[in-house]
Motif scaffolding. Structure first.
Motif, PDB file in Angstrom:
ATOM      1  N   TRP A 508       0.689  -1.360  -0.045  1.00 59.12           N
ATOM      2  CA  TRP A 508       0.058   0.077  -0.220  1.00 59.12           C
ATOM      3  C   TRP A 508       0.839   1.176  -0.019  1.00 59.12           C
ATOM      4  O   TRP A 508       0.643   2.172  -0.630  1.00 59.12           O
ATOM      5  N   LEU A 509       1.948   1.274   0.866  1.00 63.31           N
ATOM      6  CA  LEU A 509       2.700   2.474   0.897  1.00 63.31           C
ATOM      7  C   LEU A 509       3.566   2.712  -0.174  1.00 63.31           C
ATOM      8  O   LEU A 509       3.603   4.045  -0.522  1.00 63.31           O
ATOM      9  N   LEU A 510       4.063   1.758  -0.964  1.00 67.49           N
ATOM     10  CA  LEU A 510       4.947   2.021  -2.022  1.00 67.49           C
ATOM     11  C   LEU A 510       4.294   2.268  -3.395  1.00 67.49           C
ATOM     12  O   LEU A 510       4.514   3.130  -4.185  1.00 67.49           O
ATOM     13  N   SER A 511       3.005   1.618  -3.490  1.00 66.13           N
ATOM     14  CA  SER A 511       2.304   2.033  -4.832  1.00 66.13           C
ATOM     15  C   SER A 511       0.837   1.843  -4.795  1.00 66.13           C
ATOM     16  O   SER A 511       0.119   1.806  -5.764  1.00 66.13           O
ATOM     17  N   GLY A 512       0.182   1.731  -3.378  1.00 66.29           N
ATOM     18  CA  GLY A 512      -1.253   1.871  -3.459  1.00 66.29           C
ATOM     19  C   GLY A 512      -1.878   0.521  -3.939  1.00 66.29           C
ATOM     20  O   GLY A 512      -2.743   0.853  -4.954  1.00 66.29           O
ATOM     21  N   TYR A 513      -1.099  -0.500  -3.684  1.00 67.78           N
ATOM     22  CA  TYR A 513      -1.481  -1.778  -4.226  1.00 67.78           C
ATOM     23  C   TYR A 513      -1.501  -1.976  -5.787  1.00 67.78           C
ATOM     24  O   TYR A 513      -2.287  -2.755  -6.529  1.00 67.78           O
ATOM     25  N   GLY A 514      -0.603  -1.437  -6.168  1.00 65.54           N
ATOM     26  CA  GLY A 514      -0.323  -1.391  -7.670  1.00 65.54           C
ATOM     27  C   GLY A 514      -1.226  -0.693  -8.351  1.00 65.54           C
ATOM     28  O   GLY A 514      -1.039  -0.830  -9.684  1.00 65.54           O
ATOM     29  N   LEU A 515      -1.769   0.301  -8.018  1.00 69.67           N
ATOM     30  CA  LEU A 515      -2.917   1.233  -8.620  1.00 69.67           C
ATOM     31  C   LEU A 515      -2.779   2.588  -8.695  1.00 69.67           C
ATOM     32  O   LEU A 515      -3.391   3.407  -9.302  1.00 69.67           O
ATOM     33  N   ARG A 516      -1.631   3.109  -7.847  1.00 66.43           N
ATOM     34  CA  ARG A 516      -1.348   4.464  -7.513  1.00 66.43           C
ATOM     35  C   ARG A 516       0.017   4.743  -8.394  1.00 66.43           C
ATOM     36  O   ARG A 516       1.180   4.647  -7.629  1.00 66.43           O
ATOM     37  N   ALA A 517       0.048   4.908  -9.649  1.00 60.82           N
ATOM     38  CA  ALA A 517       1.368   5.266 -10.424  1.00 60.82           C
ATOM     39  C   ALA A 517       2.041   6.342  -9.811  1.00 60.82           C
ATOM     40  O   ALA A 517       3.201   6.516  -9.733  1.00 60.82           O
ATOM     41  N   SER A 518       1.523   7.604  -9.364  1.00 57.26           N
ATOM     42  CA  SER A 518       2.124   8.741  -8.847  1.00 57.26           C
ATOM     43  C   SER A 518       2.905   8.193  -7.581  1.00 57.26           C
ATOM     44  O   SER A 518       3.934   8.782  -7.413  1.00 57.26           O
ATOM     45  N   ARG A 519       2.110   7.496  -6.857  1.00 58.55           N
ATOM     46  CA  ARG A 519       2.892   7.059  -5.571  1.00 58.55           C
ATOM     47  C   ARG A 519       4.269   6.293  -5.667  1.00 58.55           C
ATOM     48  O   ARG A 519       5.226   6.541  -5.283  1.00 58.55           O
ATOM     49  N   ALA A 520       4.078   5.210  -6.714  1.00 58.64           N
ATOM     50  CA  ALA A 520       5.376   4.556  -7.152  1.00 58.64           C
ATOM     51  C   ALA A 520       6.289   5.388  -7.688  1.00 58.64           C
ATOM     52  O   ALA A 520       7.493   5.202  -7.454  1.00 58.64           O
ATOM     53  N   LEU A 521       5.731   6.332  -8.579  1.00 61.64           N
ATOM     54  CA  LEU A 521       6.911   7.231  -9.177  1.00 61.64           C
ATOM     55  C   LEU A 521       7.328   8.227  -8.086  1.00 61.64           C
ATOM     56  O   LEU A 521       8.484   8.548  -8.453  1.00 61.64           O
ATOM     57  N   GLY A 522       6.814   8.669  -7.367  1.00 59.11           N
ATOM     58  CA  GLY A 522       7.252   9.378  -6.225  1.00 59.11           C
ATOM     59  C   GLY A 522       8.256   8.766  -5.358  1.00 59.11           C
ATOM     60  O   GLY A 522       9.213   9.267  -5.250  1.00 59.11           O
ATOM     61  N   TRP A 523       7.982   7.543  -5.081  1.00 63.50           N
ATOM     62  CA  TRP A 523       9.107   6.686  -4.354  1.00 63.50           C
ATOM     63  C   TRP A 523      10.256   6.306  -5.173  1.00 63.50           C
ATOM     64  O   TRP A 523      11.478   6.341  -4.679  1.00 63.50           O
TER      65      TRP A 523
END
Length: 634
Positions: A508-523
């Motif tokens: 959840w923290l890294l990518s929103g369960y693989g659904l939040r590209a902005s979160r993964a790109l931010g990390w």
């Protein structure tokens, strides 16, 4: 005249007793005695009867209880009471009167009229009759077609326990007070045409064997609960000023049932719909709790909150919003109600600009495999308890509630939860976790009863089934929010001492369960930035290691052997953050994102930094690509 009554009990009034026989009929004629006489009006001598009728005048009271009146005798009575406008009665006591033939009551004015227990053997006509006070037809029996047309009824009307053996026609009537037809029996068709029954309309626990027609009617609060409509039932352009109660009714509707405009709720609780139909209803609420839909039903609702809890569907059924204009009664009161609901404090609700949109509030106990929802608001809908949710069909424009949105800073960084669709049950569960009395988390106020909130296992299953329904409908992007909700419920259902909780927490923290590209790109960006800093600070050597060639020349000459060696990289000292070192660190980091080695000479610390980067950063890049794929997948 009609046969003597079969009622063995003597009447309450002093009766005529004509034709009494101790062995066969001890009571005889039940007609009330004429004033000052020992016989009823029909059994008086002709001279005494004429003298009695001559003494009558317009507006006089008359007592004919229990008498049997022929058409000609009734006409003589009306002639004795006639004025310029027509016959005028005062208090007419006509209890248990037997009217033989097709008795005419046209243009007759009554004060208080009591037809309780009366029997009309033919086809009576009440065209343009006028009742200034209460009119009682309780327990009356109408043998032929009865016509109530164009009359004025200034008092309440009572038809409780009446029996209509022929057609019943109520046309162009205006009732300012209530109309009671409870426990009434209609053996043939009954029609209410252009009637204005403002005081309320009660037809509860009755039975209609023929067709029922409500056309261009304006009703007050209406109760049809428990009534059995065996024939085709047609409600066309009907408006109800209050609620409309059809609880436990059995309805065989026409192909188009409506339009009906009800300023209150329409209750079809435990009702039975026995024919395929399109129901066109505008109301504040529509209750179908426990209703049985034995054929395919399409409910075209406007403004209403539709409750389908425990409804039993045996054929495919549809609930949709009717946006198309049609000929229907005035809806201004409903529009005001909808506007007040929109402007009320609903922090989670996401309203559409169209106020007529119907909303679904509950699907508990419903077999969703037979249900299609189109152009509806599902913000407050409770799905838990429904069966076969994975086969629920959603079409048109539908929407759920949204997660809260904050415009404030929380701690050091601005905290913005991922915007997504949420079920009403999750909203209640999250509000229940808030121990404060006010809405501090944006999830609305806490539920009054904790028992109304389903558990996390139920919520997980509900989200999973809805996700599958959207996937089966080839709506992969639309299924992502349901997958997010499913994973959220799984994450919160695990304890912190379980490894699965930590795994889901990291996912959840890294990518929103693989659904939040902005979160993964931010990390990914943060990871690359840290890698560059570490490389510049510790990973790159002070200077590129130089190669040295060493060899030994034999004393007598001859072949010389050289050994080439390279010195170990030295840890950096002095100014580490220079443009040149940044360029090298950036090159190493970019190569690490795609699993490539940069080939740069690194310190021991730099080698470990590069290995960690070559493992973590491609994973983050893959999670970002997975999230983008989920949003654009067909």
């Amino acid at each position: 005249m009609a046969e003597p009554s079969s009622n063995p009990a003597p009447p309450e009034w002093p009766h005529c007793g004509h034709g009494a026989a101790p062995a066969t009929d001890p009571i005889g004629c039940r007609g009330v005695r004429a004033p000052g006489r020992t016989a009823c009006l029909p059994h008086l001598e002709e001279r005494d009867r004429d003298r009695f009728l001559t003494g009558l005048g317009p507006g006089d009271d008359i007592d004919l209880r229990g008498c049997t009146l022929t058409e000609s005798l009734w006409d003589d009575i009306c002639s004795s009471l006639e004025n310029e406008a027509g016959p005028e009665f005062g208090h007419a006591r006509l209890n248990e009167v037997v009217f033989e033939g097709d008795t005419v009551f046209d243009h007759v004015a009554f004060g208080r009229a009591d037809f309780t227990g009366a029997v009309f053997t033919g086809a009576p006509s009440f065209v343009n009759s006028h009742f200034t006070e209460a009119a009682k037809f309780e327990g009356a029996e109408f043998g032929g077609t009865v016509n109530f047309e164009g009359g004025r009824y200034e008092g309440p009307m009572f038809f409780d326990r009446a029996a209509f053996l022929g057609d019943a026609i109520f046309s162009d009537l205006e009732f300012r007070f209530g109309s009671w037809l409870n426990h009434t029996r209609f053996e043939r068709d009954v029609s209410f045409l252009s009637c204005k029954l403002y005081g309320g309309f009660w037809l509860g626990e009755s039975h209609v064997a023929g067709a029922t027609h409500f056309l261009d009617c304006a009703l007050g609060p209406t109760a049809l609960n428990g009534t059995v409509f065996s024939g085709e039932t047609d409600f066309d352009r009907v408006s109800v000023a209050g609620g409309c109660n059809l609880e436990r009714a059995r309805i065989h509707p026409a192909p188009l049932f409506g339009p009906i405009v009800c300023e209150g709720p329409v209750s079809l609780v435990d009702a039975q719909i026995t024919a395929s139909t399109v129901m066109d209803i505008s109301a504040t609420e529509i209750w179908l709790n426990g209703a049985t839909l034995q054929e395919s039903v399409t409910l075209r609702a406007r403004y209403a909150s539709v409750d389908l809890a425990r409804a039993r569907l045996f054929f495919p059924c549809t609930v949709t919003t009717d946006h198309a204009p049609s000929e229907r009664p005035d809806e201004s009161a409903l529009a005001s109600h909808a506007l007040s609901a929109v402007t009320s404090d609903q922090p989670i609700r996401h309203w559409t600009h169209d106020l007529v949109t119907a909303s679904i509030v509950s699907l508990k106990g419903v077999d969703a495999s037979f249900l299609l929802l189109s152009d509806v608001d599902l913000t407050r809908c409770e799905f838990s308890g429904a069966h076969h949710l994975d086969q629920l069909r959603l079409e048109g424009y539908w929407h759920l509630g949204n997660s809260p949105h904050f415009d404030t800073w929380r701690g050091v960084l601005p905290f913005q939860p991922a915007r997504r669709l949420v079920l009403e049950e999750e909203r209640k569960w999250r509000a229940l976790r808030n121990r404060r009395d006010y809405d501090a988390q944006g999830w609305g106020r806490r539920p009054d009863r904790e028992q109304d909130v389903p558990g996390l296992a139920t919520l997980t299953t509900t989200y999973r089934q809805l996700r599958k329904a959207r996937e089966d409908a080839k709506d992969e992007p639309g299924a992502t929010d349901f997958y997010y909700g499913e994973m959220e419920m799984r994450r919160h259902s695990r304890r912190w001492n379980q490894a699965e909780r930590w795994l889901l927490q990291a996912y959840w923290l890294l990518s929103g369960y693989g659904l939040r590209a902005s979160r993964a790109l931010g990390w990914l960006s943060a990871s690359m930035f840290v890698t560059i800093l570490l490389m510049m600070g510790f990973g790159l050597p002070q200077s590129a290691p130089k190669q040295e060639a060493t060899g030994v020349v034999p004393a007598g000459g001859g072949r010389v052997s050289f050994e080439i060696d390279k010195e170990d990289p030295k840890n950096p000292t002095g100014d580490r953050f220079t443009a040149k070192r940044f360029e090298k660190a950036l090159d190493i980091t970019l190569n690490s994102v795609v699993f490539r080695s940069s080939g740069q000479d690194l310190t021991t610390a730099g080698k470990y930094i590069e290995m960690a980067s070559r493992f973590s950063e491609p994973v983050l890049l893959g999670l970002a690509a997975l999230a983008v794929r989920g949003r654009v997948k067909r």
